[in-house]
Design an enzyme around this catalytic site. Structure first.
Site, mmCIF file in Angstrom:
data_model
loop_
_atom_site.group_PDB
_atom_site.id
_atom_site.type_symbol
_atom_site.label_atom_id
_atom_site.label_comp_id
_atom_site.label_asym_id
_atom_site.label_seq_id
_atom_site.Cartn_x
_atom_site.Cartn_y
_atom_site.Cartn_z
ATOM 1 N N LEU A 1 0.814 -1.321 0.182
ATOM 2 C CA LEU A 1 -0.245 -0.080 -0.075
ATOM 3 C C LEU A 1 0.930 1.292 -0.015
ATOM 4 O O LEU A 1 1.738 1.165 0.802
ATOM 5 C CB LEU A 1 -0.907 0.065 1.261
ATOM 6 C CG LEU A 1 -1.637 -1.223 1.485
ATOM 7 C CD1 LEU A 1 -2.443 -1.237 2.835
ATOM 8 C CD2 LEU A 1 -3.003 -1.213 0.383
ATOM 9 N N HIS A 2 0.711 2.290 -0.958
ATOM 10 C CA HIS A 2 1.383 3.338 -1.034
ATOM 11 C C HIS A 2 0.700 4.614 -1.478
ATOM 12 O O HIS A 2 1.271 5.734 -1.471
ATOM 13 C CB HIS A 2 2.719 3.061 -1.631
ATOM 14 C CG HIS A 2 2.409 3.154 -3.133
ATOM 15 N ND1 HIS A 2 1.983 2.218 -3.830
ATOM 16 C CD2 HIS A 2 2.635 4.052 -4.272
ATOM 17 C CE1 HIS A 2 2.049 2.397 -5.192
ATOM 18 N NE2 HIS A 2 2.389 3.659 -5.568
ATOM 19 N N ARG A 3 -0.676 4.373 -1.835
ATOM 20 C CA ARG A 3 -1.431 5.749 -2.714
ATOM 21 C C ARG A 3 -1.602 6.635 -1.512
ATOM 22 O O ARG A 3 -1.996 6.080 -0.394
ATOM 23 C CB ARG A 3 -2.692 5.055 -3.203
ATOM 24 C CG ARG A 3 -2.124 3.908 -4.345
ATOM 25 C CD ARG A 3 -2.234 4.690 -5.621
ATOM 26 N NE ARG A 3 -1.775 3.939 -6.931
ATOM 27 C CZ ARG A 3 -1.031 4.170 -7.756
ATOM 28 N NH1 ARG A 3 -0.702 5.237 -7.870
ATOM 29 N NH2 ARG A 3 -0.756 3.167 -8.825
#
Length: 365
Positions: free
Chosen positions: A208-210
């Site tokens: 997850l990085h958004r």
């Protein structure tokens, strides 16, 4: 003929390695093209940068602009200033950019303003979501690109719709897949996987990085809780992006089956997704790798710039709501997932195709 190859962030490194390898092979056989590897420093930590160069066999960059972290505007501006200074000191004949990170757009702009042709590898992909910084980078870069190297017929169609002539579009395949196939027999288990005795097909991987998913503590906690709850007790390996880690440190209680680890080197990360039961991600690039590895992939987004991974591959868009996780995970865990196939030209030969076309364009063949 000097080509600048631009790399700035982790996804770029896998995309440039096959091009560099092909250029080196052509030079060894009398080819006239030369390159200057420019690292902007957008990703500067060793875990996000240096170790990738080592594992992928990329030489030390000729130039490192060293821009480091910053806001979208600050980082883009500093890259433009640094790259413009380099070009004013010594011009290249072509600026070759890859992907859709800030370095891609910034260097393309700096080069084009000095009337240097821009070649864009992975051109034409579109999500249609302008809330994503990457989408803005794609649209702006392609608006000033001279030569478009594409990964799919979908990308070709997007470029034609925007008015790009066919003679400037070159369908070459996917250099990310070149790197994957070239290194598949070299992948290895991370040390933590050995220590934790992870069993192939008995763990999940999530990334997850958004910003919309990781910048808010409550949102991130809700997502992690939903993923781990739907995992039926399987360990969930979570290589934590530095951006995500800042928020994760503020989450008071994490699920017992969550195994948060540092960002993984390339060979170890590919081992993880190849041997996992499935991947839950908000990344676009990972869905390409899971497609070739035939690993189930749940993408927590409403749109994708890589529709071939959902139409042909193992990827499924499930949206951004945590409520969508449970039914999708139930299918995954019960083996009710589609078998993927490789999209056209995702065959490990994109790098040589790009170099061959550059030789023609630059009159070196």
């Amino acid at each position: 003929m000097l080509i600048d190859i631009i790399a700035g962030a982790r996804p770029n490194f896998m995309k440039i390695a096959p091009i560099i390898r092909a250029l080196n092979e052509r030079r060894a056989n009398g080819g006239q093209l030369r390159y200057r590897l420019v690292h902007t420093g957008q990703h500067y930590e060793n875990k996000m940068s240096g170790v990738f160069f080592e594992q992928l066999g990329i030489s030390v960059p000729d130039i490192n602009l060293g821009v480091g972290a910053g806001t979208q505007a600050t980082q883009t501006a500093e890259i433009m200033v640094g790259y413009e200074k380099l070009l004013l000191h010594k011009r290249s004949e072509v600026c070759l950019v890859v992907g859709d990170v800030n370095s891609t757009m910034a260097c393309a702009l700096a080069a084009k303003k000095l009337n240097i042709p821009v070649a864009h590898v992975e051109a034409g992909i579109r999500s249609g979501d302008l809330t994503m910084p990457e989408e803005i980078n794609r649209v702006v870069t392609d608006s000033i690109t001279d030569w478009f190297f594409t990964t799919s017929e979908y990308a070709n169609a997007q470029l034609r719709l925007s008015g790009v002539e066919n003679e400037r579009i070159f369908f070459v395949g996917n250099t990310m897949i070149d790197s994957l196939l070239h290194n598949l027999d070299r992948i290895k288990a991370p040390q933590f996987a050995i220590e934790q005795q992870l069993i192939p097909d008995q763990f999940l991987v999530t990334t997850l990085h958004r910003p919309s998913n990781v910048d808010n503590v409550s949102t991130l906690k809700t997502l992690i809780d939903a993923i781990c709850e739907a995992s039926d007790g399987l360990p969930v390996v979570f290589p934590v992006h530095p951006r995500t880690n800042r928020t994760l440190q503020q989450v008071p209680i994490l699920p017992a089956n969550l195994l948060s680890v540092d960002p993984q080197p390339y060979l170890e990360f590919i081992w993880l997704i190849k041997n996992s039961k499935g991947v839950i991600t908000d990344s676009g690039g990972i869905s390409e790798e899971t497609t070739i590895l035939n690993t189930p992939c749940l993408t927590m987004r409403n749109s994708t710039e890589r529709p071939e991974t959902t139409e042909l591959g193992t990827n499924k868009l499930i949206g951004t709501s945590p409520d969508a996780l449970a039914p999708a995970m139930c299918d995954l865990l019960n083996g009710k997932w589609k078998v993927g196939e490789a999209p056209e030209k995702w065959d490990g030969r994109a790098g040589p195709r790009i170099v061959g076309q550059l030789e023609i364009l630059l009159g070196q063949r």
